[in-house]
Design an enzyme around this catalytic site. Sequence first.
Site, PDB file in Angstrom:
ATOM      1  N   HIS A 139       0.834  -1.204   0.000  1.00 48.14           N
ATOM      2  CA  HIS A 139       0.000   0.000   0.000  1.00 48.14           C
ATOM      3  C   HIS A 139       0.872   1.259   0.000  1.00 48.14           C
ATOM      4  O   HIS A 139       0.730   2.129  -0.865  1.00 48.14           O
ATOM      5  CB  HIS A 139      -0.899  -0.025   1.239  1.00 48.14           C
ATOM      6  CG  HIS A 139      -1.833   1.135   1.344  1.00 48.14           C
ATOM      7  ND1 HIS A 139      -3.149   1.051   0.971  1.00 48.14           N
ATOM      8  CD2 HIS A 139      -1.640   2.399   1.768  1.00 48.14           C
ATOM      9  CE1 HIS A 139      -3.727   2.229   1.162  1.00 48.14           C
ATOM     10  NE2 HIS A 139      -2.828   3.066   1.648  1.00 48.14           N
ATOM     11  N   GLU A 140       1.777   1.321   0.965  1.00 45.89           N
ATOM     12  CA  GLU A 140       2.566   2.553   1.114  1.00 45.89           C
ATOM     13  C   GLU A 140       3.530   2.751  -0.057  1.00 45.89           C
ATOM     14  O   GLU A 140       3.804   3.888  -0.440  1.00 45.89           O
ATOM     15  CB  GLU A 140       3.301   2.564   2.454  1.00 45.89           C
ATOM     16  CG  GLU A 140       2.401   2.471   3.694  1.00 45.89           C
ATOM     17  CD  GLU A 140       1.302   3.533   3.768  1.00 45.89           C
ATOM     18  OE1 GLU A 140       1.434   4.592   3.117  1.00 45.89           O
ATOM     19  OE2 GLU A 140       0.293   3.283   4.459  1.00 45.89           O
ATOM     20  N   HIS A 185       1.883   4.731  -2.720  1.00 45.49           N
ATOM     21  CA  HIS A 185       2.019   6.173  -2.491  1.00 45.49           C
ATOM     22  C   HIS A 185       3.429   6.632  -2.857  1.00 45.49           C
ATOM     23  O   HIS A 185       3.622   7.681  -3.480  1.00 45.49           O
ATOM     24  CB  HIS A 185       1.764   6.512  -1.019  1.00 45.49           C
ATOM     25  CG  HIS A 185       0.328   6.384  -0.587  1.00 45.49           C
ATOM     26  ND1 HIS A 185      -0.685   7.062  -1.201  1.00 45.49           N
ATOM     27  CD2 HIS A 185      -0.250   5.677   0.422  1.00 45.49           C
ATOM     28  CE1 HIS A 185      -1.844   6.781  -0.589  1.00 45.49           C
ATOM     29  NE2 HIS A 185      -1.601   5.936   0.390  1.00 45.49           N
ATOM     30  N   GLU A 221      -4.441   7.683  -3.225  1.00 43.72           N
ATOM     31  CA  GLU A 221      -4.949   6.412  -2.720  1.00 43.72           C
ATOM     32  C   GLU A 221      -5.223   5.436  -3.858  1.00 43.72           C
ATOM     33  O   GLU A 221      -5.101   4.227  -3.687  1.00 43.72           O
ATOM     34  CB  GLU A 221      -6.216   6.649  -1.899  1.00 43.72           C
ATOM     35  CG  GLU A 221      -6.717   5.442  -1.148  1.00 43.72           C
ATOM     36  CD  GLU A 221      -5.874   5.079   0.074  1.00 43.72           C
ATOM     37  OE1 GLU A 221      -4.889   5.800   0.385  1.00 43.72           O
ATOM     38  OE2 GLU A 221      -6.202   4.062   0.720  1.00 43.72           O
TER      39      GLU A 221
END
Lengths: 497, 497
Positions: free
Chosen positions: A261-262, A265, A291
């Site tokens: 997820h990170e 970003h 996101e």
Amino acid sequence: MDERLAELKRRLGDVSDLRSASALLEWDQMVMMPHAGAAVRADRLATLERVAHERFVDDRIGELVEELRELETSLPHDSDDASLIRVTRRDWEKARRVPADLAARLTKVASEGMEGWVAARAANDYSAFRPWLDRQLELKLEYIACFEPTGEPYDILLEDFEPGTTTAEVRAVFERLEEELVPMIAAAAGDASGGIGDGPFSEEGQRSLGLAAMTAFGFDPESFRLDSTVHPFCSSFATSDIRVTTRYHARDLESLFSCMHEIGHGLYERGVSPALERTPLASGCSSGLHESQSRLWENVVGRSLPFCRWLHPQLVATFPDALGSLTLERFHAAINRVQPSFIRVDADEVTYGMHIILRFELEQELVAGTLSTTDLPDAWNARFAEYLGLAVPEDRLGVLQDVHWSCGLFGYFPTYQLGNVMSVQIWEAAKAALPGLDEQFAQGDFSGLGTWLRENLYSLGRKLTPKETLARVAGGPIDPEPYLRYLQSKHGASVTA
Amino acid sequence: MDERLAELKRRLGDVSDLRSASALLEWDQMVMMPHAGAAVRADRLATLERVAHERFVDDRIGELVEELRELETSLPHDSDDASLIRVTRRDWEKARRVPADLAARLTKVASEGMEGWVAARAANDYSAFRPWLDRQLELKLEYIACFEPTGEPYDILLEDFEPGTTTAEVRAVFERLEEELVPMIAAAAGDASGGIGDGPFSEEGQRSLGLAAMTAFGFDPESFRLDSTVHPFCSSFATSDIRVTTRYHARDLESLFSCMHEIGHGLYERGVSPALERTPLASGCSSGLHESQSRLWENVVGRSLPFCRWLHPQLVATFPDALGSLTLERFHAAINRVQPSFIRVDADEVTYGMHIILRFELEQELVAGTLSTTDLPDAWNARFAEYLGLAVPEDRLGVLQDVHWSCGLFGYFPTYQLGNVMSVQIWEAAKAALPGLDEQFAQGDFSGLGTWLRENLYSLGRKLTPKETLARVAGGPIDPEPYLRYLQSKHGASVTA
């Protein structure tokens, strides 16, 4: 170069440097700082924010963007310089409305409130957190009052994270989602997929697996670092200095998915055109688009069968005791299992939307004053039972779980779900442009997708509006249907299997 | 409170916040930052320094300190407020002489030069470092030219680190030391003490031992943290947020002594009166006094027999394979062995002074232009052979070993030796005031010494001048004789044994 443009860039460079320093102080506070440093750190942050704000709202910047109108219109709309002038003018006009003193108080209370939240969450004590929440809400109302009234006060908060999108537009998307998610969640009561067991999974093994996945996606230790924190996040201090964090639990593999997820970003920030460095354009376009990339890498890629084909042998080799007998099919089913649970960041793709809809509703009520912070935990718990069918046993698993409100991030939550929606729109565009992605993923090759995303999305930074950016990369406005089709094809099938 | 005093404190608080942010960016660059972040980081630091400088040299601060003269004289000389007004006036008058642009270039080149040094040292390539050194020297001459000429240009550089002390005063102390050190080093050729062997010493074991010693001295994880870096250092971002770093080699226990060294700096910063927080007084008084504390804890305490009595059992238990047969007496002798060596930070107490005298001389010649950077390695090596009797085999072990010149720290090295000299003056004062220290140390109790130092030295921060501060804590001006007696009693004996 036009001297006025050079002056504008010099002034914006200073603001960028001050804001980046502020971001580093925040990262340090979350990741490195000894606890007793918190009180003075709040002063440091408030000063940096105030000085950056004062310098950004300087009359001279307003003059420069007016004087540069002619240059702006002579250049293509999406050129770096035209975009810089245009976006700066919009940011400046908005920032001029917020007094420096209020901006400083927002920052200071955010820093202190976050410390307050960490302690309250650890103690499972909502009453210790409530005063911070009250202060934040007071400040938010003061902030809203700085702007021209729109249809709904919540519009002002949303504008900070998804510029150009109204509360009504979000509501329309969410209502359509709710129609489909509620029956999907009900059907999921019959989901017989097992989990992946409860380990134990060593921190060292989790870290190496998280790094393996992130490295395949584009993590490079020359420009990135990974640390652990209470709440995973990503922060960047240059397009070549990106920090991602995760957290490790011995009994699950949350860290693997939070890493994916990170890094989504992080890849967005890393892919911004270096020509935009030290300008207000050198970051992702909006919270929702940001996101969309964390979710694209975490879910659309990271929970896909082709990705599992590549990861599964490494996973089993890393944890032979805990996962020696886990087949590829059971692994894929387990990480896509639909099951209502308490913690948003652990939620599956189907139930996740209802976590967000709950927060979106409560935030609007808190801001409107129709819900008090005293009644908030009860309201949370009642709505949670209604939407997800579970009784929240303690506030740590309910209203105290997220850091956002403690640091004033009202209006942020809905962008998570907008991100999910846009992630599939962008994925469909990438898939149409790039044949053979499934085969590449199964071989651990994600470079084709990464390059396409960099060229078509990341490099743009904040040059265009979120709506323009989405139209450019995905060919149209926000649309929940691709996302719903994606969920149906994935989870509709697994539920009935 | 006088409104003008409140305004002064508010303005100084902002400057403190900006400078502290700058210090955090530097710490992060040394300890945490991915390599590719360096170029942009240099811009960030230059901006922070420029903005802090501009705000500090603002006319209004000069007006305020003039308007506050009456208040100042009505208060005791060592009161917080009188000291703040007095020291701010002195700092302001000095800072007004340095243009903001030069201050920013000094910071930017320091940041870039440090990166250059790290690479050049790793590659053992002086020629890659020389351009950075040339740029630093140019900037230093530009800096010197900002001030009224004194007897010697080097005075201006020294003033930044040991305010009020002249090159001639340092030379007098160093000439007296040289008289005694040269024969002591010659006599040490007969030192038959063994070392402590070459391990291996695990990083984990070294870290736990370093933390044990530091914790006994006053390290507390609520306010301190320990990390590893290329060059150990200490930095603080509040009196309650102190960072120390060390480095681990598998073949020696340098890390233990570097921990005790850096915690000495850290305890000084930690002990500054919290009432001075966010003012220019909230730090140690001078580089020399700072070093007196790192050396007091590292050497005067950390290489003493009573300290060894406490540490030895833990040392042997931590490294049973490598040190199982090491007696207390052999340990104590080993860590006090006098033996010329290449690296300053590894040098024993006797040879250390000559490392500094060499740098003190070379710096003066570089600044005077009587030595070129092209000839510097040869000059270094020739003088090293003369003073320490060793032929430097490669620049990594010679002219490239220290970070200081890369980031513009000319005039800093002599304060290390002034610190050694003052450390024993302060130790003698503490010993006279506190009976039973040896017995306390053997029990692992260092709190009596720590409290005395905090009350008599650390809490003062920068309120008094270095000379006033030394007179207050040690009863007189700088004097090499106690230090020479200390060396003679310790090393005179071991050499002839």
